[in-house]
Motif scaffolding. Structure first.
Motif, PDB file in Angstrom:
ATOM      1  N   SER A   1     -13.647   2.063 -20.209  1.00 46.25           N
ATOM      2  CA  SER A   1     -13.088   1.571 -21.476  1.00 46.25           C
ATOM      3  C   SER A   1     -11.583   1.348 -21.402  1.00 46.25           C
ATOM      4  O   SER A   1     -10.947   1.105 -22.422  1.00 46.25           O
ATOM      5  CB  SER A   1     -13.393   2.577 -22.602  1.00 46.25           C
ATOM      6  OG  SER A   1     -12.850   3.846 -22.290  1.00 46.25           O
ATOM      7  N   ASP A   2     -11.001   1.426 -20.228  1.00 43.72           N
ATOM      8  CA  ASP A   2      -9.561   1.265 -20.094  1.00 43.72           C
ATOM      9  C   ASP A   2      -9.214  -0.164 -19.679  1.00 43.72           C
ATOM     10  O   ASP A   2     -10.069  -1.046 -19.657  1.00 43.72           O
ATOM     11  CB  ASP A   2      -9.018   2.285 -19.098  1.00 43.72           C
ATOM     12  CG  ASP A   2      -9.177   3.715 -19.619  1.00 43.72           C
ATOM     13  OD1 ASP A   2      -8.720   3.974 -20.735  1.00 43.72           O
ATOM     14  OD2 ASP A   2      -9.767   4.545 -18.905  1.00 43.72           O
ATOM     15  N   ASP A   3      -7.938  -0.398 -19.342  1.00 41.01           N
ATOM     16  CA  ASP A   3      -7.469  -1.757 -19.098  1.00 41.01           C
ATOM     17  C   ASP A   3      -7.433  -2.141 -17.625  1.00 41.01           C
ATOM     18  O   ASP A   3      -6.876  -3.181 -17.276  1.00 41.01           O
ATOM     19  CB  ASP A   3      -6.072  -1.941 -19.705  1.00 41.01           C
ATOM     20  CG  ASP A   3      -5.025  -1.047 -19.042  1.00 41.01           C
ATOM     21  OD1 ASP A   3      -5.401  -0.149 -18.264  1.00 41.01           O
ATOM     22  OD2 ASP A   3      -3.824  -1.248 -19.311  1.00 41.01           O
ATOM     23  N   ALA A   4      -8.008  -1.348 -16.756  1.00 44.22           N
ATOM     24  CA  ALA A   4      -8.018  -1.653 -15.329  1.00 44.22           C
ATOM     25  C   ALA A   4      -9.430  -1.978 -14.864  1.00 44.22           C
ATOM     26  O   ALA A   4     -10.407  -1.426 -15.368  1.00 44.22           O
ATOM     27  CB  ALA A   4      -7.471  -0.477 -14.521  1.00 44.22           C
ATOM     28  N   ALA A   5      -9.528  -2.893 -13.893  1.00 43.70           N
ATOM     29  CA  ALA A   5     -10.827  -3.185 -13.280  1.00 43.70           C
ATOM     30  C   ALA A   5     -11.204  -2.125 -12.272  1.00 43.70           C
ATOM     31  O   ALA A   5     -12.385  -1.818 -12.070  1.00 43.70           O
ATOM     32  CB  ALA A   5     -10.781  -4.553 -12.598  1.00 43.70           C
ATOM     33  N   GLY A   6     -10.215  -1.554 -11.599  1.00 46.14           N
ATOM     34  CA  GLY A   6     -10.453  -0.563 -10.565  1.00 46.14           C
ATOM     35  C   GLY A   6      -9.137  -0.179  -9.929  1.00 46.14           C
ATOM     36  O   GLY A   6      -8.097  -0.135 -10.591  1.00 46.14           O
ATOM     37  N   ALA A   7      -9.161   0.080  -8.618  1.00 47.43           N
ATOM     38  CA  ALA A   7      -7.944   0.535  -7.940  1.00 47.43           C
ATOM     39  C   ALA A   7      -8.092   0.355  -6.434  1.00 47.43           C
ATOM     40  O   ALA A   7      -9.150  -0.047  -5.926  1.00 47.43           O
ATOM     41  CB  ALA A   7      -7.658   2.001  -8.278  1.00 47.43           C
ATOM     42  N   PHE A   8      -7.006   0.650  -5.722  1.00 47.13           N
ATOM     43  CA  PHE A   8      -6.973   0.673  -4.261  1.00 47.13           C
ATOM     44  C   PHE A   8      -6.856   2.116  -3.765  1.00 47.13           C
ATOM     45  O   PHE A   8      -6.259   2.971  -4.421  1.00 47.13           O
ATOM     46  CB  PHE A   8      -5.743  -0.081  -3.723  1.00 47.13           C
ATOM     47  CG  PHE A   8      -5.777  -1.569  -3.887  1.00 47.13           C
ATOM     48  CD1 PHE A   8      -6.622  -2.354  -3.100  1.00 47.13           C
ATOM     49  CD2 PHE A   8      -4.954  -2.183  -4.809  1.00 47.13           C
ATOM     50  CE1 PHE A   8      -6.636  -3.733  -3.244  1.00 47.13           C
ATOM     51  CE2 PHE A   8      -4.958  -3.557  -4.955  1.00 47.13           C
ATOM     52  CZ  PHE A   8      -5.808  -4.341  -4.168  1.00 47.13           C
ATOM     53  N   VAL A   9      -7.415   2.365  -2.578  1.00 49.20           N
ATOM     54  CA  VAL A   9      -7.150   3.586  -1.815  1.00 49.20           C
ATOM     55  C   VAL A   9      -6.551   3.173  -0.482  1.00 49.20           C
ATOM     56  O   VAL A   9      -7.031   2.226   0.155  1.00 49.20           O
ATOM     57  CB  VAL A   9      -8.436   4.407  -1.595  1.00 49.20           C
ATOM     58  CG1 VAL A   9      -8.266   5.400  -0.437  1.00 49.20           C
ATOM     59  CG2 VAL A   9      -8.808   5.159  -2.860  1.00 49.20           C
ATOM     60  N   THR A  10      -5.501   3.856  -0.074  1.00 45.64           N
ATOM     61  CA  THR A  10      -4.820   3.569   1.189  1.00 45.64           C
ATOM     62  C   THR A  10      -4.729   4.860   2.004  1.00 45.64           C
ATOM     63  O   THR A  10      -4.987   5.960   1.479  1.00 45.64           O
ATOM     64  CB  THR A  10      -3.406   3.027   0.929  1.00 45.64           C
ATOM     65  OG1 THR A  10      -2.601   4.093   0.395  1.00 45.64           O
ATOM     66  CG2 THR A  10      -3.426   1.866  -0.053  1.00 45.64           C
ATOM     67  N   PRO A  11      -4.347   4.771   3.281  1.00 46.26           N
ATOM     68  CA  PRO A  11      -4.233   6.006   4.061  1.00 46.26           C
ATOM     69  C   PRO A  11      -3.238   7.015   3.492  1.00 46.26           C
ATOM     70  O   PRO A  11      -3.348   8.211   3.778  1.00 46.26           O
ATOM     71  CB  PRO A  11      -3.778   5.493   5.435  1.00 46.26           C
ATOM     72  CG  PRO A  11      -4.334   4.108   5.515  1.00 46.26           C
ATOM     73  CD  PRO A  11      -4.203   3.570   4.129  1.00 46.26           C
ATOM     74  N   ASP A  12      -2.283   6.568   2.683  1.00 47.95           N
ATOM     75  CA  ASP A  12      -1.292   7.492   2.141  1.00 47.95           C
ATOM     76  C   ASP A  12      -1.456   7.748   0.643  1.00 47.95           C
ATOM     77  O   ASP A  12      -0.516   8.183  -0.031  1.00 47.95           O
ATOM     78  CB  ASP A  12       0.125   6.994   2.433  1.00 47.95           C
ATOM     79  CG  ASP A  12       0.434   5.649   1.771  1.00 47.95           C
ATOM     80  OD1 ASP A  12      -0.503   5.010   1.256  1.00 47.95           O
ATOM     81  OD2 ASP A  12       1.617   5.248   1.794  1.00 47.95           O
ATOM     82  N   THR A  13      -2.659   7.508   0.115  1.00 45.99           N
ATOM     83  CA  THR A  13      -2.903   7.715  -1.315  1.00 45.99           C
ATOM     84  C   THR A  13      -2.589   9.150  -1.736  1.00 45.99           C
ATOM     85  O   THR A  13      -1.896   9.382  -2.736  1.00 45.99           O
ATOM     86  CB  THR A  13      -4.364   7.373  -1.658  1.00 45.99           C
ATOM     87  OG1 THR A  13      -4.546   5.956  -1.593  1.00 45.99           O
ATOM     88  CG2 THR A  13      -4.734   7.847  -3.062  1.00 45.99           C
ATOM     89  N   LEU A  14      -3.097  10.132  -1.012  1.00 43.68           N
ATOM     90  CA  LEU A  14      -2.887  11.524  -1.402  1.00 43.68           C
ATOM     91  C   LEU A  14      -1.415  11.909  -1.310  1.00 43.68           C
ATOM     92  O   LEU A  14      -0.890  12.615  -2.180  1.00 43.68           O
ATOM     93  CB  LEU A  14      -3.729  12.447  -0.523  1.00 43.68           C
ATOM     94  CG  LEU A  14      -5.252  12.224  -0.544  1.00 43.68           C
ATOM     95  CD1 LEU A  14      -5.949  13.284   0.286  1.00 43.68           C
ATOM     96  CD2 LEU A  14      -5.787  12.226  -1.967  1.00 43.68           C
ATOM     97  N   ALA A  15      -0.743  11.421  -0.261  1.00 37.93           N
ATOM     98  CA  ALA A  15       0.673  11.751  -0.090  1.00 37.93           C
ATOM     99  C   ALA A  15       1.515  11.170  -1.215  1.00 37.93           C
ATOM    100  O   ALA A  15       2.417  11.834  -1.752  1.00 37.93           O
ATOM    101  CB  ALA A  15       1.167  11.235   1.266  1.00 37.93           C
ATOM    102  N   ARG A  16       1.229   9.928  -1.610  1.00 34.44           N
ATOM    103  CA  ARG A  16       1.994   9.325  -2.695  1.00 34.44           C
ATOM    104  C   ARG A  16       1.711  10.007  -4.025  1.00 34.44           C
ATOM    105  O   ARG A  16       2.566  10.068  -4.903  1.00 34.44           O
ATOM    106  CB  ARG A  16       1.720   7.825  -2.765  1.00 34.44           C
ATOM    107  CG  ARG A  16       2.370   7.076  -1.608  1.00 34.44           C
ATOM    108  CD  ARG A  16       2.238   5.564  -1.716  1.00 34.44           C
ATOM    109  NE  ARG A  16       0.858   5.126  -1.559  1.00 34.44           N
ATOM    110  CZ  ARG A  16       0.126   4.543  -2.506  1.00 34.44           C
ATOM    111  NH1 ARG A  16       0.664   4.314  -3.694  1.00 34.44           N
ATOM    112  NH2 ARG A  16      -1.104   4.164  -2.264  1.00 34.44           N
TER     113      ARG A  16
END
Length: 424
Positions: free
Chosen positions: A363-378
């Motif tokens: 129900s929010d305004d995003a379609a989805g997202a990306f995951v990258t190798p540094d997602t957790l670090a960021r």
């Protein structure tokens, strides 16, 4: 081989796959490919779903000389002009008063038709909430309570719609029953596993093909907290009509499998070998993320089930079961991705994206997202612990904080979720 893939290149390639999948399901061209010969009598266009307005616009433009009228309902913000066809808007995923008014208007539009008339029903995902007509004894508040209970239960889309079909005065073929003796043709954009037309929008024009679903057993198994009026309706309201009572034709004009093929072709052009894992993956979103991380790491480490560079593509509709600890924002795609990121634990050379093809994840305004190798670090850099956000079902806030949400706006179509995991 990961050195050849910069973060920018990986993201743009994943986004190109998603865009290709959505373009494949564009309502206008799909409708034009499946229109029948014009009727001898009138044409009444009705419909419900996130793609219904765009579909209606295509029908109106294609048949300027046909005696044509109609009314369809779509989600707020998804309306487009459709000439002679009236476009209504209502709430999704929980119905509102506009949903009930739309259902009454659509039922009124198919009254007093003759055998030479044609009803074209334009159905797509989201139609169940957008087209709400309580059976006798139930109110809209009761329907909203049922819908909320279903959304919180972890039920699959097929299970949700079995309950919705049973507790409706318009779904489960009842709209087609009201249109007799006119011919009914349903043009359908599928967003459900298996492309079952009875499940898309809870099948307003699709009669039951087999024995009625055991909704009582389903309610008990899911431990649904239904209002008393709903339980009473289950006991006295007749089941949906059968195929002997209603004759209607259904044409599936767009489907998840076709969109995944389009994404796969985009991957090939980028030098990746695609592997389509299926268009009907279900289950808890975060758990599917864990499973998919295992497959991705196997590709990265062992070259199995195929060597890198590759992309694992899948579709379907997962679920998010909200417990007492759930207090955040997010949909099934961002929850899947956060579960994937936690399980991958910064494995190098793996990027992913997942998004709802309608442009709205939950129900929010995003379609989805990306995951990258540094997602957790960021995430840690901005003070966000991914495990805690996953526990609280707050995936939207996590990805928003690191700038990795994908916002497309309404795409005006809906063939469910598109997931892509790229291993380089």
């Amino acid at each position: 081989m990961s050195a050849a893939w910069s973060d920018e290149k990986a993201r743009s390639t994943l986004r190109a796959m998603f865009d290709a999948a959505v373009a494949q399901a564009a309502p206008g061209p799909a409708v034009l490919r499946h229109l029948p010969a014009p009727p001898k009598g009138r044409c009444i266009v009705v419909g419900a779903g996130k793609a219904s307005a765009a579909m209606a616009a295509a029908v109106d433009a294609a048949w300027p000389d046909v005696d044509l009228t109609g009314v369809v309902v779509t989600r707020y913000g998804h309306a487009v002009p459709a000439g002679r066809i009236r476009i209504l808007e209502a709430a999704h995923p929980v119905p509102d008063e506009a949903s009930e008014r739309a259902a009454h208007a659509i039922m009124a539009a198919v009254q007093n038709l003759g055998p030479d008339d044609l009803v074209i029903a334009l159905m797509s995902g989201g139609g169940s909430a957008l087209l709400t007509l309580p059976p006798p004894g139930m109110t809209l508040a009761d329907k909203r309570a049922v819908n909320k209970a279903l959304l919180l239960s972890g039920a699959t889309i097929s299970e949700m719609n079995a309950v919705r079909r049973r507790l409706s005065a318009i779904k489960g073929g009842r709209l087609a029953l009201a249109a007799r003796p006119a011919r009914v043709l349903t043009l359908l954009i599928s967003d459900v596993p298996g492309d079952d037309p009875a499940v898309v929008a809870s099948g307003p024009t699709v009669p039951d093909q087999g024995p009625p679903a055991d909704v009582d057993a389903l309610v008990a198994r899911l431990r649904l907290d239904l209002p008393p009026a709903a339980r009473q309706a289950l006991a006295i309201w007749p089941p949906p009509p059968t195929s002997r009572e209603v004759q209607s034709e259904v044409r599936i004009i767009a489907a998840p499998s076709l969109s995944l093929e389009a994404a796969a072709e985009t991957a090939r052009q980028a030098g990746l070998t695609p592997l389509i894992l299926g268009d009907a993956l279900e289950g808890e979103a975060r758990e599917l993320g864990t499973v998919m991380s295992g497959i991705a790491r196997s590709v990265r480490t062992h070259g199995q089930p195929l060597p890198a560079p590759t992309v694992l593509l899948s579709g379907g509709e997962t679920t998010v079961t909200i417990g007492a600890d759930g207090h955040g924002k997010g949909g099934r795609n961002t929850e899947f991705l956060l579960g994937l990121a936690v399980a991958l634990q910064a494995t190098p050379g793996i990027w992913a994206m997942a998004g709802d093809s309608d442009g709205i994840d939950g129900s929010d305004d995003a379609a989805g997202a990306f995951v990258t190798p540094d997602t957790l670090a960021r995430g840690r850099e901005v003070g966000h612990d991914a495990r805690q956000f996953l526990k609280g079902h707050d995936s939207y806030s996590f990805f928003d904080a690191i700038g990795d949400l994908i916002r497309t706006g309404p795409t005006l179509t809906n063939v469910n979720d598109i997931r892509a995991i790229m291993i380089t």
